[in-house]
Write a protein that holds these residues in place. Structure first.
Motif, mmCIF file in Angstrom:
data_model
loop_
_atom_site.group_PDB
_atom_site.id
_atom_site.type_symbol
_atom_site.label_atom_id
_atom_site.label_comp_id
_atom_site.label_asym_id
_atom_site.label_seq_id
_atom_site.Cartn_x
_atom_site.Cartn_y
_atom_site.Cartn_z
ATOM 1 N N ASN A 1 133.360 -130.669 37.411
ATOM 2 C CA ASN A 1 132.925 -132.010 36.999
ATOM 3 C C ASN A 1 131.452 -132.029 36.630
ATOM 4 O OD1 ASN A 1 135.408 -133.247 37.218
ATOM 5 N ND2 ASN A 1 135.096 -133.854 39.355
ATOM 6 N N LYS A 2 130.627 -131.327 37.391
ATOM 7 C CA LYS A 2 129.193 -131.262 37.087
ATOM 8 C C LYS A 2 128.953 -130.593 35.730
ATOM 9 C CE LYS A 2 127.257 -131.260 41.737
ATOM 10 N NZ LYS A 2 126.491 -130.489 42.740
ATOM 11 N N ILE A 3 129.675 -129.516 35.479
ATOM 12 C CA ILE A 3 129.534 -128.811 34.200
ATOM 13 C C ILE A 3 129.992 -129.707 33.060
ATOM 14 C CG2 ILE A 3 130.412 -126.879 32.832
ATOM 15 C CD1 ILE A 3 130.491 -125.272 35.472
ATOM 16 N N ALA A 4 131.101 -130.410 33.246
ATOM 17 C CA ALA A 4 131.609 -131.307 32.205
ATOM 18 C C ALA A 4 130.627 -132.439 31.937
ATOM 19 C CB ALA A 4 132.963 -131.872 32.619
ATOM 20 N N ARG A 5 130.047 -133.016 32.991
ATOM 21 C CA ARG A 5 129.056 -134.089 32.802
ATOM 22 C C ARG A 5 127.815 -133.579 32.086
ATOM 23 N NH1 ARG A 5 128.341 -135.550 38.394
ATOM 24 N NH2 ARG A 5 130.460 -135.094 38.988
ATOM 25 N N ALA A 6 127.380 -132.379 32.420
ATOM 26 C CA ALA A 6 126.197 -131.806 31.766
ATOM 27 C C ALA A 6 126.469 -131.557 30.281
ATOM 28 C CB ALA A 6 125.791 -130.511 32.460
ATOM 29 N N ALA A 7 127.644 -131.050 29.974
ATOM 30 C CA ALA A 7 127.995 -130.806 28.570
ATOM 31 C C ALA A 7 128.096 -132.116 27.804
ATOM 32 C CB ALA A 7 129.312 -130.043 28.489
ATOM 33 N N ALA A 8 128.674 -133.144 28.422
ATOM 34 C CA ALA A 8 128.784 -134.454 27.769
ATOM 35 C C ALA A 8 127.410 -135.068 27.540
ATOM 36 C CB ALA A 8 129.647 -135.383 28.609
ATOM 37 N N GLU B 1 124.590 -133.463 27.137
ATOM 38 C CA GLU B 1 123.929 -132.688 26.084
ATOM 39 C C GLU B 1 124.458 -133.082 24.705
ATOM 40 O OE1 GLU B 1 123.544 -128.030 24.837
ATOM 41 O OE2 GLU B 1 123.661 -128.537 26.963
ATOM 42 N N THR B 2 125.751 -133.261 24.605
ATOM 43 C CA THR B 2 126.356 -133.674 23.335
ATOM 44 C C THR B 2 125.875 -135.060 22.932
ATOM 45 O OG1 THR B 2 128.308 -132.353 23.843
ATOM 46 C CG2 THR B 2 128.549 -134.044 22.157
ATOM 47 N N GLU B 3 125.809 -135.977 23.884
ATOM 48 C CA GLU B 3 125.341 -137.335 23.607
ATOM 49 C C GLU B 3 123.876 -137.335 23.174
ATOM 50 O OE1 GLU B 3 125.288 -141.341 23.011
ATOM 51 O OE2 GLU B 3 127.034 -140.075 23.378
#
Length: 58
Positions: free
Chosen positions: A7-14, A16-18
């Motif tokens: 979840n932390k990795i997914a939030r960080a990727a999201a 960064e994309t935003e």
């Protein structure tokens, strides 16, 4: 890998994309305005000779 780490990795990727999308928005708006202006100018440049031609044949 635990669910929490995923979840932390997914939030960080999201995030960064935003951030990348947010930085691109002003450039996209400027491009849209320039295309609008170019289209309006091109339309005027094409319609003036056509109007002159129509007036000359009528």
């Amino acid at each position: 890998m635990s669910d929490e780490q995923a979840n932390k990795i997914a939030r960080a990727a999201a995030a960064e994309t935003e951030a990348a999308a947010l930085a691109e928005r002003p450039r996209q708006r400027r491009r849209e305005w320039m295309l609008l202006l170019v289209g309006l100018i091109a339309g005027a440049l094409v319609s003036i000779p056509i109007g002159i031609w129509v007036n000359s044949i009528s």
